[in-house]
Design an enzyme around this catalytic site. Structure first.
Site, PDB file in Angstrom:
ATOM      1  N   GLY A   1       7.520  -4.567   1.401  1.00  0.00           N
ATOM      2  CA  GLY A   1       8.774  -3.940   1.029  1.00  0.00           C
ATOM      3  C   GLY A   1       9.843  -4.905   0.542  1.00  0.00           C
ATOM      4  CB  ALA A   2      11.679  -7.556   2.306  1.00  0.00           C
TER       5      ALA A   2
ATOM      6  CD  GLU B   1       1.880  -5.087   7.763  1.00  0.00           C
ATOM      7  OE1 GLU B   1       1.187  -5.743   6.974  1.00  0.00           O
ATOM      8  OE2 GLU B   1       1.827  -3.852   7.856  1.00  0.00           O
TER       9      GLU B   1
END
Lengths: 737, 209
Positions: free
Chosen positions: A516-517, A697
């Site tokens: 995402g980031a 993660e």
């Protein structure tokens, strides 16, 4: 913007806003309870009807009959829909499941009916008047028993790898190795247990549908629901501005979105409903349990010569395997390798993505094996990992890592944690009645590149508005996007408004797979470049030399306030980031080391984690405050994996018994001690113009093994069957001195 | 009539007795109803965040749903609806409770404080501000419950209410890290912000105690 060559120096490198520990810009809304989640859209939908989902009470078979007559007569009921009223709806993205429709039952708590009523209480009461008759088949739900029926299987997310991935001659090297290890490890089924259950509010206007839902990737939900309902994507709007956690569960559309939409269509009323908490473990997705066999061969000085890793796993027919061998491909060097997976059919909730899919269970096993090998060799576990570092892909030695600082993670971690104070002989460290153990593990997770778009508008008042369908699932997206826009346009972050999670905005990568980031900020970076050009053109400045700083645009001897560019009307930059082959040319990955100290009560086996440290190499850290929170959150989840989390299967009926937050134990405050996190400062110009990599993660990878290894160091008891609960220690505990 | 219906009848007779009603603290005239019957509605009057509220409610409405669905105070969250997660923590007469485990009708004339009553953007309670300062949340869904719990916890320590982790019941109560973590353990945070929450609560407790 296509990113096909490594990034040079760019405006982000100034790090005046990016890289700073800016507090969350959405923080005040969250701590005051004014951030609206999917079930709470009183602002958008007045007078909704309420839905209640009925789940199947068999794991496998067919529904013969569903009696809704009594429910329909109950007070306030507007509709009762059953799965037999419909044909099977097309499965959504990344799943094989029909969420509703048809007679076939493939797992327990599969949605079979929906009651819609004027009130929540009426819907719930009426749902209990529904009865179903089934034709039930015996469920397959014991992974060990189904092992003989398992078939070799490919990795869904690593399609380029052979099903049986062999390099060199594993058998010969393993046979010849002076020191070997051959052990079996099991990891159980996990459930995401995000705090906000799946929930959707749905409202039709003519043939146009809007849903407010809890989605990690808005476009996946939009596409899945549009396909299921057979409507054009353009007629479906999905909004998810706030999401109460997901961890993979909300990557995929679940029954709540489909049933709310059907209920709303049938009743001609907006409908809101939640996938009730007790239905989620069996009716949602799970991290699938594994049985792994790991074989390691090494020279006496601790060089791995042979790595064998096999993972057995079970899933619904047509679904995929949990890729527990994925990290083993790239983590350590060894010339001879044999990696494979087999997949059995199980009639349990669909195994699918949960935080660090593949890596999490793979490393839970592999990093215990490395600890065991270190002990056999008489080599410190940190040193063993350092000796087996690789700077190239073992399968394609010309393919280098874009940036790999695992050794530094290990060294910094050992230093910060005081690893030298560890006594390698188990049971040697005590604190009163407590046996003390220290353990460590390494972590690995790929960095994924996904196209991502954004739009940025310079408003007439000089403020900036960012719009993208990107989501913030707690990760800090609102804040890092504001930081990115501020850095690129040379203004303070408080001059940026960020609007997220709306399918009418440019499509983004979404939140998942720790992609995402990096991708979402890169998409915004691209949009900012187009806005900068538009600003320069409007102001008559040379876009090649214009600098954006201090709220001004500067070119040569001219310095013009940025806001001036929009005086004649707002200016828009709209672009996306796409990628060339840099992720094929290089291995892009993140690395970490995890250290843990545990105390084990010598009389009761009670385990208390006393302190934890993570050292993480994940490229540029965009916001050290929110990045650290992701890391400690992942470490907390790792404590759960190590010590308590397991879905318990009732093998007679084929369902997870502990399907709520009372029975499925996750860490609570009392379980979590002081946690320290160190981020190494190694921006990666190969990953993106932001030079960042994934962070969500990697913080989980290796945590459970570090704790398992600490338990061994404390007690001398090697548990290879997660979770490590005290019943697995009690009869083996060392005698109290 | 099958056994289930027989049970319903019996339960209704039992609960209609005045002794049972007194025990359950239900308003008089309330009877439990079968699933297929119209539910009785009763008037509840309580003070929510300082405002007197009068609602006519189905007796089955929990305090949580009264807040969220009837008063549109959605800051109080529904995570499980079973009393497992603590996301629905509110203060009832200053004591923290799980609003999902409490029927609204049981709170007639009570004073309820929710997250919205503690502070709002621009005028935050010190605990809310500390949660932002220490980044003591991620997704934000458990956060209102954590904050309400933390505010009540500080008060419990002030009042000398012991916990499972309290060592010496006669000594002055202090809020050690172990004590704090024990007392906050009814509030689950799956994003795992616990150690940041502990820092935030410690800071505020240090100022208030």
């Amino acid at each position: 913007m296509k990113f096909a060559t490594p990034a040079g120096e760019n405006p982000i490198d100034r790090l005046t806003v990016v890289g700073q520990p800016l507090r969350r810009i959405d923080g005040a809304r969250k701590v005051s309870g004014t951030a609206p989640y999917a079930y709470e859209r009183h602002d958008a939908v007045t007078d909704p009807a309420y839905g209640w989902i009925v789940g199947a009470t068999i794991a496998r078979g067919r529904v013969k009959r569903i009696d809704v007559a009594a429910a329909l007569r109950a007070p306030g009921v507007l509709a009762a829909l059953t799965t037999l009223d419909f044909g099977a709806f097309k499965p959504g993205f990344r799943t094989t499941l029909h969420l509703f429709g048809g007679a076939e039952i493939r797992h327990y708590h599969q949605a079979i009916a929906l009651v819609v009523a004027e009130t929540f209480e009426q819907a719930r009461a009426a749902a209990h008047l529904i009865s179903a008759e089934y034709e039930s088949a015996s469920p397959r739900c014991d992974l060990a028993r189904e092992a003989s029926n398992a078939e070799p299987t490919a990795d869904r997310d690593g399609p380029d790898y052979p099903v049986v991935d062999r390099i060199g001659d594993f058998e010969a090297a393993f046979a010849a190795a002076p020191v070997t290890l051959d052990e079996r490890y099991t990891t159980p089924d996990h459930t995401h247990a995000m705090m906000e259950p799946h929930a959707t509010t749905a409202a039709w206007q003519g043939d146009k549908l809007t849903i407010w839902t809890s989605a990690q990737v808005v476009s996946w939900h939009r596409d899945s629901l549009a396909a299921a309902l057979g409507i054009a994507k353009e007629n479906l709007r999905v909004e998810a501005p706030f999401i109460g956690g997901g961890f993979g569960a909300k990557l995929l559309m679940r029954a709540d979105a489909l049933l709310a939409s059907l209920g709303a269509r049938v009743t001609r009323r907006p409908v809101k409903l939640t996938l009730q908490r007790p239905l989620i473990a069996n009716g949602g997705t799970r991290r699938a349990g594994t049985i792994q066999r790991i074989r390691l061969g090494a020279t006496r000085d601790g060089r791995l010569t042979a790595i064998g890793h096999h993972s057995l796993n079970g899933n619904l027919e047509g679904a995929f395997a949990e890729a527990a061998i994925a990290p083993t491909r790239l983590m350590y060097g060894a010339p001879n390798r044999d990696l494979s997976m087999t997949l059995a059919t199980l009639d349990l909730a669909e195994g699918n993505d949960m935080r660090a899919p593949g890596e999490a269970p793979g490393l839970m096993a592999f990093e215990i094996a490395m600890d065991e090998l270190a002990e056999k060799l008489g080599i410190d576990p940190v040193e063993l990992r350092i000796r087996n570092d690789t700077q190239v892909d073992p399968r394609s030695p010309r393919r280098r890592f874009s940036g790999r600082h695992l050794v530094e993670c290990l060294q910094v971690g050992a230093e910060r944690f005081g690893w030298s104070r560890r006594h390698p002989a188990p049971g040697s460290m005590r604190d009163g009645r407590w046996l003390i153990g220290m353990g460590m593990a390494a972590g690995f997770r790929l960095n994924l590149l996904v196209p991502s778009g954004a739009r940025i508008r310079l408003e007439r008042d000089g403020r900036l508005t960012v719009e993208t369908d990107m989501t913030d699932i707690g990760t800090g997206t609102y804040t890092i996007l504001a930081q990115t826009a501020a850095e690129m346009m040379g203004v303070p972050a408080d001059r940026v408004t960020v609007r997220l999670g709306d399918s009418s905005f440019p499509q983004s990568a979404g939140s998942g797979g720790q992609f995402g980031a990096n991708n979402a900020t890169s998409g915004l970076y691209a949009a900012c470049l187009t806005l900068r050009d538009a600003v320069s053109a409007r102001l008559g400045l040379d876009p090649g030399t214009a600098e954006f700083a201090g709220g001004d645009v500067i070119s040569g001897d001219r310095r013009v306030p940025l806001a001036q560019a929009a005086e004649g009307g707002a200016l828009v930059g709209d672009d996306q980031i796409t990628y060339g082959d840099l992720d094929k040319e290089f291995v892009q990955a993140t690395f970490g080391s995890q250290f843990a100290e545990i105390a084990v009560d010598q009389f009761t086996g009670e385990m208390r984690v006393r302190r934890m440290l993570a050292v993480i190499d994940a490229g540029r850290v965009l916001n050290p405050l929110t990045a650290r929170s992701q890391a400690i959150g992942a470490m907390t989840m790792g404590v759960g994996s190590a010590l308590m989390e397991a879905l318990a299967v009732d093998k007679r009926y084929g369902f997870f018994v502990n399907h709520d937050l009372g029975g499925y134990e996750v860490p609570v405050h009392a379980d979590i001690p002081r946690q320290d996190v160190v981020f190494l400062d190694h921006p990666d110009p190969v990953s993106s113009p932001m030079k960042a990599k994934g962070i969500g993660e990697i913080g989980l990878c290796g945590v459970a093994a570090a704790i398992a290894n600490a338990v061994y160091n404390a007690t001398g008891i090697r548990v290879r069957d997660y979770p490590i609960t005290l019943d697995k220690l009690l009869d083996k505990m060392p005698r109290a001195a | 009539m099958d056994e289930t219906n027989a049970f319903e009848v019996n339960r209704r007779k039992l609960m209609a007795g005045s002794a049972a009603l007194a025990t359950l603290n239900l308003p008089s005239g309330v009877e439990a109803q079968a699933l297929d019957e119209e539910a009785p509605r009763v008037v509840v009057t309580f003070t929510i965040n300082g405002h007197l509220q009068r609602l006519q409610l189905d007796t089955r409405v929990t305090l949580l749903d009264a807040l969220r669905e009837h008063l549109h105070l959605t800051g109080t969250k529904k995570g499980c609806d079973h009393g497992h997660c603590g996301a629905c923590t509110v203060l009832a007469n200053g004591i923290r409770i799980n609003a999902c485990l409490s029927l609204a009708v049981m709170h007639d004339s009570d004073e309820i404080t929710t997250i919205e009553g503690l502070g709002r953007p621009g005028a935050l309670h010190p605990m809310q501000a500390a949660f932002i300062e220490y980044d003591a949340f991620q997704c934000g869904y458990c956060t209102p419950g954590q904050i309400c719990s933390a505010v009540a916890l500080v008060d419990e320590v002030k009042r000398g209410v012991p916990s499972h982790a309290t060592g010496d019941l006669t000594a002055p109560m202090t809020l050690s890290n172990v004590e704090l973590r024990e007392r906050m353990s009814g509030n689950i945070c799956r994003c795992g912000a616990y150690s940041n929450i502990a820092d935030a609560v410690s800071k505020v407790a240090g100022e208030m105690l």
